[in-house]
Enzyme design. Structure first.
Site, PDB file in Angstrom:
ATOM      1  N   GLY A  56       0.785  -1.221   0.000  1.00  0.00           N
ATOM      2  CA  GLY A  56       0.000   0.000   0.000  1.00  0.00           C
ATOM      3  C   GLY A  56       0.817   1.271   0.000  1.00  0.00           C
ATOM      4  O   GLY A  56       0.263   2.360  -0.039  1.00  0.00           O
TER       5      GLY A  56
ATOM      6  N   LYS B 210       2.848   2.618  -2.280  1.00  0.00           N
ATOM      7  CA  LYS B 210       2.750   3.394  -3.521  1.00  0.00           C
ATOM      8  C   LYS B 210       1.403   4.091  -3.623  1.00  0.00           C
ATOM      9  O   LYS B 210       1.317   5.238  -4.064  1.00  0.00           O
ATOM     10  CB  LYS B 210       2.970   2.471  -4.727  1.00  0.00           C
ATOM     11  CG  LYS B 210       4.326   1.793  -4.780  1.00  0.00           C
ATOM     12  CD  LYS B 210       4.439   0.927  -6.006  1.00  0.00           C
ATOM     13  CE  LYS B 210       5.749   0.150  -6.003  1.00  0.00           C
ATOM     14  NZ  LYS B 210       5.793  -0.871  -4.923  1.00  0.00           N
TER      15      LYS B 210
ATOM     16  N   CYS C 161      10.957  -5.244  -9.194  1.00  0.00           N
ATOM     17  CA  CYS C 161      12.030  -5.419  -8.210  1.00  0.00           C
ATOM     18  C   CYS C 161      12.893  -6.602  -8.650  1.00  0.00           C
ATOM     19  O   CYS C 161      13.240  -7.476  -7.857  1.00  0.00           O
ATOM     20  CB  CYS C 161      11.480  -5.607  -6.803  1.00  0.00           C
ATOM     21  SG  CYS C 161      10.227  -6.890  -6.635  1.00  0.00           S
TER      22      CYS C 161
END
Length: 321
Positions: free
Chosen positions: A1, A3, A126
């Site tokens: 959450g 971002k 990532c």
């Protein structure tokens, strides 16, 4: 959450009338409910400008309102998180990147289709695997042509040590065999089950213009800035896409479709929810379009439970916060 919270913070700056809204998508139902709970802690005003949905990102419908900004944080193999997830190194294999590449391209293409002309989209992972990073960026530039532009973004990350995107890389299978072409990979890859994972867009591009653009991507290495690993590419939409790329692919996931009574219940709650005017206008068409809204508005929470959520056997306590 995190971002989503940062997007809401940015939206709140110099916005006294509360215009605009944020839509956060999380495919996995349980993670979507966790996101709702975290957003509730941000307060009433923030939640008036946010909707949490749980939809296949490759098939998100166009509700007639294009997005000004999109953060396209796609599913990835996650090898950039090895510093905090050391167990990953014991089972990571190149096949992860082969398996995810096509999905990542499709999600990013859908994001660009939903983006307003002049709007910006960040593609991020990532992962350090170029098949999930530069190869995807290259595929987008090939498919979209002059409809999009890859922008330089390293200068925007003040205080962070960055590396440029790659312009060359190798495609390998789980045995470490290097393949120079798609034809060679499909003929020689082991195990045989991996052969159908290879795509032409996995290899470095031959177009000089795309090769010149790839260094504008950003790689954040843990060794350079004492951080986690991350890849970022910033796109600007310059003009509408050609027609084959504008419509959402038809979803074959029948298990996640709404029941008619669910559509009616959500439509009623959308009309009465405590939300900003822009979010209300966007959400009117969501239920009929099959968009799964998990939470919506500051006071009225919608839990749009589809068939797959029922199979997860989520208890009422987990469904409402």
């Amino acid at each position: 959450g995190s971002k989503t919270a940062q997007a809401l913070d940015a939206l709140a700056i110099d916005n006294p009338k509360g215009r605009g809204f944020v839509v956060a998508n999380e495919l996995e139902a349980k993670r979507a409910y966790v996101l709702v709970r975290r957003l509730r802690a941000l307060g009433t005003e923030a939640n008036r400008m946010v909707a949490v949905i749980s939809h296949n990102a490759k098939t998100i419908p166009d509700l007639g309102v294009k997005m000004d900004r999109i953060v396209c944080d796609v599913p990835c193999s996650g090898d950039g998180t090895l510093r905090k997830n050391r167990g990953l190194m014991h089972h990571w294999v190149p096949h992860y990147g082969l398996q995810l590449h096509s999905t990542q391209v499709q999600i990013a293409m859908r994001g660009i289709a939903l983006l307003e002309v002049g709007g910006l989209m960040v593609y991020s992972t990532c992962s350090f695997n170029p098949l999930e990073d530069e190869a995807v960026v290259s595929a987008l530039l090939q498919k979209c042509g002059d409809s999009i532009e890859l922008l330089e973004s390293a200068s925007m990350l003040e205080g962070l040590r960055t590396r440029q995107g790659l312009t060359s890389w190798e495609v390998v299978d789980d045995t470490g065999m290097v393949f120079r072409s798609l034809k060679q990979a499909q003929a020689r890859s082991r195990p045989r089950s991996c052969r159908n994972r290879f795509r032409p867009t996995m290899w470095p591009p031959t177009d000089p213009a795309i090769l010149a653009a790839l260094p504008r991507c950003v790689r954040l290495l843990p060794s350079a800035g004492d951080t986690g690993g991350f890849f970022v590419a910033l796109f600007k939409k310059c003009k509408p896409l050609a027609s084959p790329h504008t419509s959402a692919p038809k979803s074959s996931d029948k298990k996640r479709r709404f029941r008619p009574e669910t559509v009616a219940r959500i439509e009623n709650k959308v009309k009465t929810a405590d939300v900003g005017q822009d979010l209300a206008a966007w959400a009117k068409q969501a239920p009929a379009a099959g968009l799964r809204i998990v939470a919506f508005g500051a006071k009225e929470e919608i839990v749009a439970q589809s068939a797959d959520a029922e199979r997860l056997a989520l208890s009422p306590k987990r469904q409402r916060f």
